[in-house]
Design an enzyme around this catalytic site. Structure first.
Site, PDB file in Angstrom:
ATOM      1  N   LYS A 141       0.852  -1.198   0.000  1.00  0.00           N
ATOM      2  CA  LYS A 141       0.000   0.000   0.000  1.00  0.00           C
ATOM      3  C   LYS A 141       0.886   1.245   0.000  1.00  0.00           C
ATOM      4  O   LYS A 141       1.883   1.293   0.732  1.00  0.00           O
ATOM      5  CB  LYS A 141      -0.893  -0.016   1.244  1.00  0.00           C
ATOM      6  CG  LYS A 141      -1.904   1.121   1.305  1.00  0.00           C
ATOM      7  CD  LYS A 141      -2.736   1.064   2.590  1.00  0.00           C
ATOM      8  CE  LYS A 141      -3.873   2.077   2.564  1.00  0.00           C
ATOM      9  NZ  LYS A 141      -4.654   2.070   3.822  1.00  0.00           N
ATOM     10  N   SER A 190      -9.802   2.087   2.809  1.00  0.00           N
ATOM     11  CA  SER A 190      -8.894   2.797   1.920  1.00  0.00           C
ATOM     12  C   SER A 190      -7.908   1.901   1.179  1.00  0.00           C
ATOM     13  O   SER A 190      -7.423   2.278   0.116  1.00  0.00           O
ATOM     14  CB  SER A 190      -8.121   3.839   2.714  1.00  0.00           C
ATOM     15  OG  SER A 190      -7.247   3.205   3.638  1.00  0.00           O
ATOM     16  N   SER A 244      -9.991  -0.147   7.077  1.00  0.00           N
ATOM     17  CA  SER A 244      -9.423  -0.067   5.733  1.00  0.00           C
ATOM     18  C   SER A 244      -8.758  -1.316   5.198  1.00  0.00           C
ATOM     19  O   SER A 244      -8.404  -1.359   4.027  1.00  0.00           O
ATOM     20  CB  SER A 244      -8.397   1.069   5.669  1.00  0.00           C
ATOM     21  OG  SER A 244      -9.062   2.268   5.434  1.00  0.00           O
TER      22      SER A 244
HETATM   23  N1  GLN Z   1     -13.062   4.452   6.051  1.00  0.00           N
HETATM   24  C1  GLN Z   1     -12.502   4.907   7.281  1.00  0.00           C
HETATM   25  C2  GLN Z   1     -12.141   6.361   7.173  1.00  0.00           C
HETATM   26  O1  GLN Z   1     -12.413   6.921   6.174  1.00  0.00           O
HETATM   27  C3  GLN Z   1     -11.361   4.072   7.680  1.00  0.00           C
HETATM   28  C4  GLN Z   1     -10.131   4.387   6.966  1.00  0.00           C
HETATM   29  C5  GLN Z   1      -8.974   3.571   7.402  1.00  0.00           C
HETATM   30  O2  GLN Z   1      -9.124   2.566   8.094  1.00  0.00           O
HETATM   31  N2  GLN Z   1      -7.796   4.037   7.018  1.00  0.00           N
HETATM   32  O3  GLN Z   1     -11.600   6.939   8.053  1.00  0.00           O
END
Ligand code: GLN
Length: 482
Positions: A78, A159, A183
């Protein structure tokens, strides 16, 4: 010859060990697959030259009898992890041209154990989102398609959507992700693969771009639970460079997959039965519990009474920490610089142009929640609520070994959907944020299909630092869909 990109990590490891294939052949097959699957936009940066050089070095180590546990296994990273000499963007315009001169601990651990780097995967900007649609580099696409509407491009979740798309699309055997509120687990559910967030402190955060430091945790994606366990062992470990990294031995997670879950107690929390949940998810959840019962586990009803406050708590804590972490992007130290008449104007121009809408929204919410006069009302309250959420789990774990819930409230949605309503997007995290707030390990395992033919995952949340029991149950859960 079989298609080398279809191998699981375990299969590839065995063939490499028996010298039936080489790391170079395995890397080349994945490089070709990456090129062939560019339409998925899973990668921001492909590193084929690096992959080939690392694969050659891996084959040489094996010849010398020095093979590590991940020797020759091609992995996608990532683009939240700093990689020495390789562009690292966090999918943000503000990190244009940023090439770190250091390697994150998690990726360094993977390379130490022999893994081969294929490239850097796409994500929501600074990992803020649930779809990859906030990426400066355009969204990734889910390799799976609806049976009911095969022409629609669906998101891979976020994400860490690029990593999930890469593993589900057979362009990498495994991948790294980061999970601040879901995410890793939500994209794993959307793409029909396994994704795991370890206990907070298991993986070093050193060299991982910070979003919300008290919630961020790295973890693996793979196509099976066993592959996930193998990657976990390499990624985890104490790191003196991260003060929140925990000095505990890293277990042999793979050995925990005994296939025997008799006598284990699985908690099912009534509070996760949210309004408007699709019937297919209800059904899948009930089936999952039934099957675990048939395998000899005891399924018990538990209560996590503060669940309904988890999402609002997360959306105060995460932006607050993000607003502070992202203050470092000032046009001086990293990436983009947009000139101005004076220093202040240069800061303003750089940040205004460099951050996208979602990141800007989070910085504004976070700055507000931390400001004098509002701190007690928002940030302090959220921290208190966090303690109560943690206590709910402490109490529940007195009567069960792990908690079973759905991973996400829906299957993958279309590219472009939910972008005009941030709250709709935030609801994706309703089942996953609790594990981050309480620092607990969580894993998503493919458990079936929704009415549209798209994958759905079930989530297990484990006791702190007891990933082994969680993985053992996950290994059993996964056999139900095979
Ligand atoms: N979707 C969540 C957010 O927007 C989690 C994102 C994540 O775990 N990096 O914060």
């Amino acid at each position: 010859m079989t298609d080398l990109t279809r191998l699981t990590l375990v299969e590839a490891r065995d063939l490499l060990e028996k010298k039936e294939i080489t790391a170079v052949e395995l890397a080349d097959a994945h490089i070709a697959a990456m090129e062939g699957a560019r339409g998925l936009n899973a990668y921001i940066t492909e590193t084929p030259d690096k992959a080939q050089a690392m694969a050659r070095a891996s084959d040489e180590r094996r010849m010398r009898g020095e093979a590590g546990p991940l020797e020759g296994i091609p992995i996608a990273v990532k683009d939240m992890f700093c990689t020495d000499g390789v562009l690292t963007t966090a999918a943000s315009h503000i990190l244009d041209g940023f090439v770190p001169t250091y390697e994150s601990t998690v990726t360094a651990n993977l390379w130490r154990d022999g893994a081969v780097m294929l490239g850097k995967t796409n994500l929501d900007e600074f990992a803020m989102g649930s779809s990859t649609m906030t990426s400066y580099y355009a969204p990734s696409i889910n390799p799976r398609r609806r049976t009911t509407e095969p022409e629609a491009d669906l998101v891979p979740g976020g994400s860490s959507g690029g990593s999930a798309s890469a593993v589900a699309g057979y362009t990498a055997i495994g991948a790294t992700g980061t999970d601040t509120g879901g995410s890793i687990r939500q994209p794993a559910s959307f793409c029909g693969i396994v994704g795991m967030k370890p206990t907070y402190g298991r993986c070093s955060r050193w060299g991982t771009i910070a979003f919300a430091s008290s919630l961020d945790q790295a973890g693996p994606f793979a196509r099976t639970v066993r592959d996930t366990a193998i990657l976990m062992r390499s990624m985890c470990g104490f790191d003196p460079k991260d003060s929140t990294s925990v000095d505990m031995p890293v277990p042999d997670f793979e050995a925990a997959l005994t296939g025997d879950i008799r006598g284990l107690r699985i908690g099912v929390p009534g509070e996760y039965r949210v309004e408007g949940m699709p019937a297919a998810i209800e059904q899948l959840w009930a089936n999952g519990a039934d099957r675990l019962r048939q395998a000899g586990a005891e399924v018990v009803d538990i209560s996590l009474p503060h669940t309904k406050y988890a999402l609002p708590t997360y959306y105060v804590v995460a932006p607050a920490e993000a607003s502070s972490n992202l203050a470092r992007y000032d046009g001086v130290r990293y990436g983009l610089r947009v000139p101005g008449k004076n220093l202040i104007e240069m800061y303003e121009n750089t940040r205004a142009e460099g951050f996208g809408d979602e990141v800007t929204r989070r910085i504004m919410i976070g700055t507000y929640a931390l400001s004098a006069g509002y701190y007690d009302a928002y940030y302090l309250k959220a921290q208190q609520m966090r303690t109560l959420i943690k206590r709910d789990f402490d109490a529940a774990f007195e009567s069960c070994h792990a908690v079973l819930t759905p991973t996400a409230p829906s299957t993958a949605f279309k590219v472009g959907e939910k972008t005009d309503d941030p709250v709709m997007m935030y609801l994706n995290d309703v089942f996953t944020v609790t594990a981050n707030l309480a620092g607990l390990p969580g894993i998503s395992v493919p458990a079936g299909l929704g009415a549209d033919g798209m994958p759905l995952g079930l989530q297990l949340i484990g006791r702190p630092f007891d990933e082994e029991t969680m993985l053992r149950i996950a290994g059993m859960l996964e056999t139900f869909v095979k």
